[in-house]
Scaffold this motif. Structure first.
Motif, PDB file in Angstrom:
ATOM      1  N   ILE A  43      17.509  44.817  45.660  1.00 53.41           N
ATOM      2  CA  ILE A  43      18.801  44.392  45.127  1.00 53.41           C
ATOM      3  C   ILE A  43      19.310  45.389  44.094  1.00 53.41           C
ATOM      4  N   GLU A  44      20.541  45.814  44.284  1.00 52.01           N
ATOM      5  CA  GLU A  44      21.207  46.728  43.357  1.00 52.01           C
ATOM      6  C   GLU A  44      22.132  45.942  42.434  1.00 52.01           C
ATOM      7  N   SER A  45      22.142  46.273  41.163  1.00 55.97           N
ATOM      8  CA  SER A  45      23.089  45.659  40.239  1.00 55.97           C
ATOM      9  C   SER A  45      24.375  46.474  40.242  1.00 55.97           C
ATOM     10  N   VAL A  46      25.499  45.770  40.273  1.00 52.55           N
ATOM     11  CA  VAL A  46      26.814  46.410  40.337  1.00 52.55           C
ATOM     12  C   VAL A  46      27.691  45.814  39.243  1.00 52.55           C
ATOM     13  N   GLU A  47      28.070  46.640  38.270  1.00 54.83           N
ATOM     14  CA  GLU A  47      28.954  46.202  37.196  1.00 54.83           C
ATOM     15  C   GLU A  47      30.381  46.638  37.514  1.00 54.83           C
ATOM     16  N   LEU A  48      31.315  45.691  37.449  1.00 58.75           N
ATOM     17  CA  LEU A  48      32.702  45.965  37.815  1.00 58.75           C
ATOM     18  C   LEU A  48      33.650  45.451  36.744  1.00 58.75           C
ATOM     19  N   PRO A  49      34.770  46.144  36.508  1.00 57.47           N
ATOM     20  CA  PRO A  49      35.843  45.538  35.715  1.00 57.47           C
ATOM     21  C   PRO A  49      36.326  44.274  36.425  1.00 57.47           C
ATOM     22  N   PHE A  50      36.651  43.262  35.646  1.00 51.61           N
ATOM     23  CA  PHE A  50      37.043  41.975  36.226  1.00 51.61           C
ATOM     24  C   PHE A  50      38.248  42.113  37.155  1.00 51.61           C
ATOM     25  N   GLY A  51      39.254  42.846  36.722  1.00 55.26           N
ATOM     26  CA  GLY A  51      40.437  43.032  37.553  1.00 55.26           C
ATOM     27  C   GLY A  51      40.111  43.714  38.868  1.00 55.26           C
ATOM     28  N   ALA A  52      39.206  44.681  38.833  1.00 52.45           N
ATOM     29  CA  ALA A  52      38.808  45.377  40.054  1.00 52.45           C
ATOM     30  C   ALA A  52      38.086  44.429  41.007  1.00 52.45           C
ATOM     31  N   ALA A  53      37.242  43.560  40.452  1.00 49.64           N
ATOM     32  CA  ALA A  53      36.530  42.596  41.294  1.00 49.64           C
ATOM     33  C   ALA A  53      37.508  41.651  42.000  1.00 49.64           C
ATOM     34  N   LEU A  54      38.532  41.203  41.283  1.00 52.18           N
ATOM     35  CA  LEU A  54      39.531  40.340  41.901  1.00 52.18           C
ATOM     36  C   LEU A  54      40.274  41.057  43.027  1.00 52.18           C
ATOM     37  N   LYS A  55      40.595  42.321  42.821  1.00 51.55           N
ATOM     38  CA  LYS A  55      41.279  43.090  43.865  1.00 51.55           C
ATOM     39  C   LYS A  55      40.393  43.262  45.091  1.00 51.55           C
ATOM     40  N   MET A  56      39.093  43.312  44.885  1.00 50.21           N
ATOM     41  CA  MET A  56      38.159  43.474  46.004  1.00 50.21           C
ATOM     42  C   MET A  56      38.103  42.230  46.883  1.00 50.21           C
ATOM     43  N   ILE A  57      38.541  41.083  46.358  1.00 45.02           N
ATOM     44  CA  ILE A  57      38.692  39.900  47.220  1.00 45.02           C
ATOM     45  C   ILE A  57      39.805  40.160  48.224  1.00 45.02           C
ATOM     46  N   GLU A  58      40.920  40.720  47.760  1.00 50.04           N
ATOM     47  CA  GLU A  58      42.060  40.992  48.631  1.00 50.04           C
ATOM     48  C   GLU A  58      41.721  42.022  49.706  1.00 50.04           C
ATOM     49  N   LYS A  95      40.612  30.090  34.267  1.00 49.14           N
ATOM     50  CA  LYS A  95      40.202  29.673  32.921  1.00 49.14           C
ATOM     51  C   LYS A  95      40.444  30.784  31.883  1.00 49.14           C
ATOM     52  N   GLU A  96      40.891  31.933  32.349  1.00 53.97           N
ATOM     53  CA  GLU A  96      41.113  33.094  31.480  1.00 53.97           C
ATOM     54  C   GLU A  96      39.870  33.434  30.667  1.00 53.97           C
ATOM     55  N   VAL A  97      38.749  33.380  31.343  1.00 52.38           N
ATOM     56  CA  VAL A  97      37.470  33.736  30.714  1.00 52.38           C
ATOM     57  C   VAL A  97      37.459  35.226  30.381  1.00 52.38           C
ATOM     58  N   LEU A  98      38.106  36.017  31.248  1.00 55.22           N
ATOM     59  CA  LEU A  98      38.173  37.464  31.068  1.00 55.22           C
ATOM     60  C   LEU A  98      39.603  37.929  31.181  1.00 55.22           C
ATOM     61  N   ASP A  99      39.868  39.093  30.633  1.00 53.51           N
ATOM     62  CA  ASP A  99      41.194  39.701  30.713  1.00 53.51           C
ATOM     63  C   ASP A  99      41.373  40.321  32.095  1.00 53.51           C
ATOM     64  N   ILE A 100      42.306  39.799  32.872  1.00 51.64           N
ATOM     65  CA  ILE A 100      42.500  40.238  34.253  1.00 51.64           C
ATOM     66  C   ILE A 100      43.004  41.666  34.337  1.00 51.64           C
ATOM     67  N   ASP A 101      43.611  42.184  33.283  1.00 51.52           N
ATOM     68  CA  ASP A 101      44.219  43.519  33.306  1.00 51.52           C
ATOM     69  C   ASP A 101      43.242  44.626  32.903  1.00 51.52           C
ATOM     70  N   ARG A 102      42.027  44.266  32.567  1.00 49.41           N
ATOM     71  CA  ARG A 102      41.077  45.300  32.126  1.00 49.41           C
ATOM     72  C   ARG A 102      40.283  45.818  33.306  1.00 49.41           C
TER      73      ARG A 102
END
Length: 221
Positions: A180-195, A214-221
């Motif tokens: 298993i590889e760990s992958v750290e992503l900016p939150f906004g980038a992760a959301l775009k990867m759904i699309e 819930k605005e747990v994270l800043d979507i624009d970062r």
């Protein structure tokens, strides 16, 4: 008779695997008539015959196969200060054989309960897979992701992480065949990867969207 998993222990020491569902009484419109054990490898496949009273009052005989792998837990690890999420990447043969380009699947850390309560199980899995020692743990929801055939209920959590909480290398358990590889992503980038389809795992999508709502994270970062 000496039927493994029914009368005598199977390879995992289990007996009575054909008893599941026979004592259900929560729905008076369902009467379980028979449970047949059709497979008991690592997990259990059953064929159940039951009577079902339809909305018009008519009773019909139904038959369904269910795949029982036990319940599981998963966690979205997030760093609110840096606006990142920590995911896993690993090879998943079932998605590979069903159209995924290479089977290398991005998802939240997850695993079966294996007799633990959900919180303890996901603390264990986060440590094994990502090397993260979880402090605060936020229960989010519990879901059935394939209710037509799979009995598994997945307990979904979120938890903050930081550099200090990454206490080991992770990678999973080699003796269980994990790589298993760990992958750290900016939150906004992760959301775009759904699309784009780069993230196509149901539990991961639900938790990322929960974090956005819930605005747990800043979507624009």
């Amino acid at each position: 008779m000496n039927r493994p998993g029914i009368d005598v222990p199977d390879d995992r020491g289990r007996v009575g695997l054909d008893r599941a569902g026979r004592d259900l009484t929560g729905n008076p419109s369902v009467i379980v008539r028979d449970v047949e054990l059709t497979g008991a490898g690592w997990h259990v496949l059953r064929r159940t015959t039951y009577d079902y009273r339809r909305r018009d009052g008519h009773w019909s005989s139904e038959q369904r196969e269910t795949y029982d792998r036990g319940d599981g837990a998963t966690v979205l690890l997030y760093d609110a200060e840096r606006g990142t999420v920590l995911l896993t990447r690993q090879f998943r043969y079932p998605v590979y054989v069903n159209g995924h380009p290479d089977g290398m699947f991005l998802e939240t850390a997850a695993g079966l309960l294996d007799g633990d309560d959900p919180a303890a199980a996901i603390r264990r899995e986060a440590a094994e897979e990502l090397g993260v020692t979880i402090g605060e743990l936020i229960p989010v929801f519990a879901v059935w992701t394939s209710p037509g055939s799979v009995t598994e209920r997945v307990h979904c959590f979120a938890a903050p992480y930081s550099a200090a909480s990454r206490t080991s290398a992770g990678g999973g358990l080699a003796e269980d065949g994990e790589d298993i590889e760990s992958v750290e992503l900016p939150f906004g980038a992760a959301l775009k990867m759904i699309e784009t389809g780069e993230i196509a795992d149901a539990k991961t999508i639900m938790l990322l969207q929960w974090a956005a709502l819930k605005e747990v994270l800043d979507i624009d970062r």
